[in-house]
Write a protein that holds these residues in place. Structure first.
Motif, PDB file in Angstrom:
ATOM      1  N   SER A   1     -40.025  43.175  53.870  1.00 42.89           N
ATOM      2  CA  SER A   1     -39.058  44.175  53.409  1.00 42.89           C
ATOM      3  C   SER A   1     -38.436  44.875  54.609  1.00 42.89           C
ATOM      4  O   SER A   1     -39.022  44.929  55.681  1.00 42.89           O
ATOM      5  CB  SER A   1     -39.744  45.203  52.506  1.00 42.89           C
ATOM      6  N   ASN A   2     -37.238  45.381  54.412  1.00 43.81           N
ATOM      7  CA  ASN A   2     -36.560  46.165  55.442  1.00 43.81           C
ATOM      8  C   ASN A   2     -36.518  47.604  54.945  1.00 43.81           C
ATOM      9  O   ASN A   2     -35.743  47.928  54.042  1.00 43.81           O
ATOM     10  CB  ASN A   2     -35.143  45.612  55.659  1.00 43.81           C
ATOM     11  N   PRO A   3     -37.356  48.480  55.513  1.00 34.62           N
ATOM     12  CA  PRO A   3     -37.473  49.836  54.967  1.00 34.62           C
ATOM     13  C   PRO A   3     -36.199  50.671  55.105  1.00 34.62           C
ATOM     14  O   PRO A   3     -36.042  51.684  54.431  1.00 34.62           O
ATOM     15  CB  PRO A   3     -38.613  50.453  55.798  1.00 34.62           C
ATOM     16  N   PHE A   4     -35.264  50.248  55.969  1.00 34.19           N
ATOM     17  CA  PHE A   4     -34.052  51.039  56.198  1.00 34.19           C
ATOM     18  C   PHE A   4     -32.816  50.416  55.548  1.00 34.19           C
ATOM     19  O   PHE A   4     -31.694  50.755  55.912  1.00 34.19           O
ATOM     20  CB  PHE A   4     -33.813  51.210  57.703  1.00 34.19           C
ATOM     21  N   LEU A   5     -33.032  49.509  54.590  1.00 32.22           N
ATOM     22  CA  LEU A   5     -31.911  48.754  54.014  1.00 32.22           C
ATOM     23  C   LEU A   5     -30.821  49.668  53.440  1.00 32.22           C
ATOM     24  O   LEU A   5     -29.634  49.494  53.724  1.00 32.22           O
ATOM     25  CB  LEU A   5     -32.426  47.793  52.936  1.00 32.22           C
ATOM     26  N   LEU A   6     -31.236  50.655  52.646  1.00 30.84           N
ATOM     27  CA  LEU A   6     -30.247  51.547  52.016  1.00 30.84           C
ATOM     28  C   LEU A   6     -29.537  52.411  53.048  1.00 30.84           C
ATOM     29  O   LEU A   6     -28.334  52.656  52.943  1.00 30.84           O
ATOM     30  CB  LEU A   6     -30.919  52.419  50.948  1.00 30.84           C
ATOM     31  N   GLU A   7     -30.293  52.879  54.060  1.00 30.21           N
ATOM     32  CA  GLU A   7     -29.665  53.676  55.123  1.00 30.21           C
ATOM     33  C   GLU A   7     -28.645  52.844  55.890  1.00 30.21           C
ATOM     34  O   GLU A   7     -27.555  53.322  56.205  1.00 30.21           O
ATOM     35  CB  GLU A   7     -30.727  54.204  56.106  1.00 30.21           C
ATOM     36  N   ILE A   8     -29.010  51.587  56.181  1.00 32.04           N
ATOM     37  CA  ILE A   8     -28.109  50.703  56.934  1.00 32.04           C
ATOM     38  C   ILE A   8     -26.829  50.453  56.143  1.00 32.04           C
ATOM     39  O   ILE A   8     -25.722  50.528  56.683  1.00 32.04           O
ATOM     40  CB  ILE A   8     -28.814  49.363  57.277  1.00 32.04           C
ATOM     41  N   GLU A   9     -26.991  50.183  54.850  1.00 27.81           N
ATOM     42  CA  GLU A   9     -25.815  49.932  53.997  1.00 27.81           C
ATOM     43  C   GLU A   9     -24.916  51.168  53.942  1.00 27.81           C
ATOM     44  O   GLU A   9     -23.687  51.066  53.941  1.00 27.81           O
ATOM     45  CB  GLU A   9     -26.270  49.546  52.584  1.00 27.81           C
ATOM     46  N   SER A  10     -25.541  52.336  53.902  1.00 25.37           N
ATOM     47  CA  SER A  10     -24.784  53.588  53.827  1.00 25.37           C
ATOM     48  C   SER A  10     -24.088  53.904  55.151  1.00 25.37           C
ATOM     49  O   SER A  10     -22.934  54.336  55.172  1.00 25.37           O
ATOM     50  CB  SER A  10     -25.734  54.734  53.454  1.00 25.37           C
ATOM     51  N   LEU A  11     -24.791  53.670  56.257  1.00 23.50           N
ATOM     52  CA  LEU A  11     -24.263  54.022  57.576  1.00 23.50           C
ATOM     53  C   LEU A  11     -23.205  53.054  58.080  1.00 23.50           C
ATOM     54  O   LEU A  11     -22.233  53.452  58.708  1.00 23.50           O
ATOM     55  CB  LEU A  11     -25.397  54.078  58.600  1.00 23.50           C
ATOM     56  N   TYR A  12     -23.427  51.761  57.817  1.00 16.74           N
ATOM     57  CA  TYR A  12     -22.548  50.740  58.385  1.00 16.74           C
ATOM     58  C   TYR A  12     -22.009  49.816  57.274  1.00 16.74           C
ATOM     59  O   TYR A  12     -22.345  48.628  57.231  1.00 16.74           O
ATOM     60  CB  TYR A  12     -23.295  49.904  59.433  1.00 16.74           C
ATOM     61  N   PRO A  13     -21.201  50.357  56.358  1.00 14.49           N
ATOM     62  CA  PRO A  13     -20.768  49.544  55.207  1.00 14.49           C
ATOM     63  C   PRO A  13     -19.995  48.279  55.587  1.00 14.49           C
ATOM     64  O   PRO A  13     -20.171  47.226  54.970  1.00 14.49           O
ATOM     65  CB  PRO A  13     -19.895  50.504  54.389  1.00 14.49           C
ATOM     66  N   LYS A  14     -19.149  48.382  56.622  1.00 16.76           N
ATOM     67  CA  LYS A  14     -18.358  47.200  57.023  1.00 16.76           C
ATOM     68  C   LYS A  14     -19.263  46.125  57.615  1.00 16.76           C
ATOM     69  O   LYS A  14     -19.167  44.941  57.266  1.00 16.76           O
ATOM     70  CB  LYS A  14     -17.271  47.603  58.029  1.00 16.76           C
ATOM     71  N   GLU A  15     -20.158  46.540  58.519  1.00 21.37           N
ATOM     72  CA  GLU A  15     -21.098  45.598  59.132  1.00 21.37           C
ATOM     73  C   GLU A  15     -21.993  44.966  58.063  1.00 21.37           C
ATOM     74  O   GLU A  15     -22.301  43.779  58.129  1.00 21.37           O
ATOM     75  CB  GLU A  15     -21.975  46.302  60.181  1.00 21.37           C
ATOM     76  N   TYR A  16     -22.385  45.781  57.070  1.00 21.69           N
ATOM     77  CA  TYR A  16     -23.257  45.294  55.991  1.00 21.69           C
ATOM     78  C   TYR A  16     -22.533  44.219  55.169  1.00 21.69           C
ATOM     79  O   TYR A  16     -23.109  43.182  54.848  1.00 21.69           O
ATOM     80  CB  TYR A  16     -23.683  46.458  55.098  1.00 21.69           C
ATOM     81  N   GLN A  17     -21.259  44.472  54.854  1.00 23.39           N
ATOM     82  CA  GLN A  17     -20.456  43.518  54.089  1.00 23.39           C
ATOM     83  C   GLN A  17     -20.326  42.201  54.859  1.00 23.39           C
ATOM     84  O   GLN A  17     -20.474  41.113  54.300  1.00 23.39           O
ATOM     85  CB  GLN A  17     -19.067  44.119  53.816  1.00 23.39           C
ATOM     86  N   ILE A  18     -20.064  42.292  56.165  1.00 26.26           N
ATOM     87  CA  ILE A  18     -19.899  41.085  56.986  1.00 26.26           C
ATOM     88  C   ILE A  18     -21.227  40.347  57.116  1.00 26.26           C
ATOM     89  O   ILE A  18     -21.270  39.112  57.103  1.00 26.26           O
ATOM     90  CB  ILE A  18     -19.311  41.443  58.372  1.00 26.26           C
ATOM     91  N   ALA A  19     -22.331  41.102  57.200  1.00 27.01           N
ATOM     92  CA  ALA A  19     -23.669  40.482  57.244  1.00 27.01           C
ATOM     93  C   ALA A  19     -23.931  39.681  55.959  1.00 27.01           C
ATOM     94  O   ALA A  19     -24.511  38.591  56.004  1.00 27.01           O
ATOM     95  CB  ALA A  19     -24.738  41.549  57.437  1.00 27.01           C
ATOM     96  N   MET A  20     -23.477  40.212  54.827  1.00 29.29           N
ATOM     97  CA  MET A  20     -23.608  39.479  53.550  1.00 29.29           C
ATOM     98  C   MET A  20     -22.814  38.164  53.603  1.00 29.29           C
ATOM     99  O   MET A  20     -23.267  37.128  53.114  1.00 29.29           O
ATOM    100  CB  MET A  20     -23.101  40.344  52.385  1.00 29.29           C
ATOM    101  N   GLU A  21     -21.641  38.235  54.235  1.00 28.35           N
ATOM    102  CA  GLU A  21     -20.813  37.029  54.370  1.00 28.35           C
ATOM    103  C   GLU A  21     -21.502  36.000  55.274  1.00 28.35           C
ATOM    104  O   GLU A  21     -21.459  34.798  55.007  1.00 28.35           O
ATOM    105  CB  GLU A  21     -19.437  37.398  54.939  1.00 28.35           C
ATOM    106  N   VAL A  22     -22.157  36.489  56.336  1.00 27.96           N
ATOM    107  CA  VAL A  22     -22.890  35.596  57.249  1.00 27.96           C
ATOM    108  C   VAL A  22     -24.034  34.901  56.511  1.00 27.96           C
ATOM    109  O   VAL A  22     -24.245  33.693  56.655  1.00 27.96           O
ATOM    110  CB  VAL A  22     -23.421  36.380  58.483  1.00 27.96           C
ATOM    111  N   VAL A  23     -24.748  35.664  55.692  1.00 27.22           N
ATOM    112  CA  VAL A  23     -25.854  35.102  54.897  1.00 27.22           C
ATOM    113  C   VAL A  23     -25.329  34.016  53.949  1.00 27.22           C
ATOM    114  O   VAL A  23     -25.955  32.966  53.782  1.00 27.22           O
ATOM    115  CB  VAL A  23     -26.582  36.237  54.126  1.00 27.22           C
ATOM    116  N   THR A  24     -24.153  34.256  53.368  1.00 24.06           N
ATOM    117  CA  THR A  24     -23.522  33.256  52.480  1.00 24.06           C
ATOM    118  C   THR A  24     -23.126  32.019  53.283  1.00 24.06           C
ATOM    119  O   THR A  24     -23.324  30.882  52.826  1.00 24.06           O
ATOM    120  CB  THR A  24     -22.278  33.855  51.783  1.00 24.06           C
TER     121      THR A  24
END
Length: 280
Positions: A119-142
């Motif tokens: 698990s990543n304990p900071f997942l929600l904080e990361i998504e909140s802090l860096y929404p653009k980076e989080y979206q692009i990370a989702m694209e990388v995973v895809t």
């Protein structure tokens, strides 16, 4: 005129070490850049669709040492991944992402193949802090799933987002993680002191986390939000619990960051806390 460099060593089809007039020895990464090449061949910098330069000696050494342990298909594919990140972020990436993200994804793929969950304990904080980076990370995973058929657990999105953020801000992952841990600690302190459970999906939670993040940035830049003595006195009288808690948070920040925190931060923190706890 295109700048020519001489190949010193071909590491694989997509990676070569070359001699550069300014940087001395460099690692060039590009699709097919090493195919049918040998030492002493000359190539131009723009030979590949996208060529990356690793001129930092330590990072170059780490990358060369990492290569034998990484699937060649991933090295090839990393070029596409990094071009995608750079295009979507709309800015150049710090070269350290080549080593750090390649290393991370190679191990993440091995973990996924062995079905090791974490698990990543900071997942929600990361998504909140860096929404653009989080979206692009989702694209990388895809992209990884489409290319390699490997499904990453959700926690990986957060880690990839941190690598992207690190590459566009020049902050180290250690520094970013330290700040995320501090924010998490401050949020826990709010929950304990106010005896509430904060809804991590709420808009007010996102606002609080982003405010704390910006406050940490302001501490490093020695910025002040302005002197609002009247407002501070009014908030102290109206919301004494939130006001005192805001001071408590500031003291924790000062201790953790080992830097002075401007007193004006207490006003805005009090307002955030009041809004958050009132709704909770």
């Amino acid at each position: 005129m295109r700048q020519q460099v001489k190949i010193k060593k071909v590491l694989n089809n997509n990676v070569v070490i070359a001699e550069h007039p300014s940087y001395e020895e460099v690692v060039l990464i590009g699709k097919g850049i090493g195919f049918n090449r040998k030492a002493e061949d000359e190539i131009s910098f723009d030979k590949a669709d996208k060529t990356f330069l690793l001129s930092n000696e330590k990072e170059k050494e780490q990358y060369v040492n990492l290569l034998p342990y990484v699937d060649e298909r991933l090295i090839d594919f990393m070029n596409d991944v990094l071009v995608h990140i750079e295009t979507r972020m709309g800015q150049e990436l710090n070269q350290h992402i080549h080593v750090a993200l390649t290393d991370h994804l190679a191990f993440a793929i091995n973990r996924a193949k062995k079905n090791l969950q974490f698990s990543n304990p900071f997942l929600l904080e990361i998504e909140s802090l860096y929404p653009k980076e989080y979206q692009i990370a989702m694209e990388v995973v895809t992209m990884i799933y489409d290319k390699m058929g490997i499904q990453f657990p959700e926690g990986e999105i957060g880690f990839i987002a941190l690598h992207i953020h690190s590459a566009v801000t020049d902050k180290t992952l250690r520094e970013i993680n330290r700040h995320n841990q501090l924010i998490s600690k401050l949020v826990s302190l709010v929950e304990e002191t106010m005896d509430v459970t904060i809804d991590k999906n709420s808009v007010d939670y996102h606002r609080l986390v982003q405010h704390l993040h910006r406050a940490i940035d302001r501490v490093y830049q020695s910025e002040s939000l302005g002197d609002e003595i009247k407002l501070a006195n009014m908030l102290k009288q109206e919301y004494p619990v939130c006001y005192n808690l805001a001071w408590k948070l500031i003291k924790v920040m000062q201790k953790q960051l080992n830097k002075p925190v401007d007193e004006s931060e207490v006003i805005y923190l009090t307002i955030h806390l009041q809004r958050l706890t009132h709704k909770s």
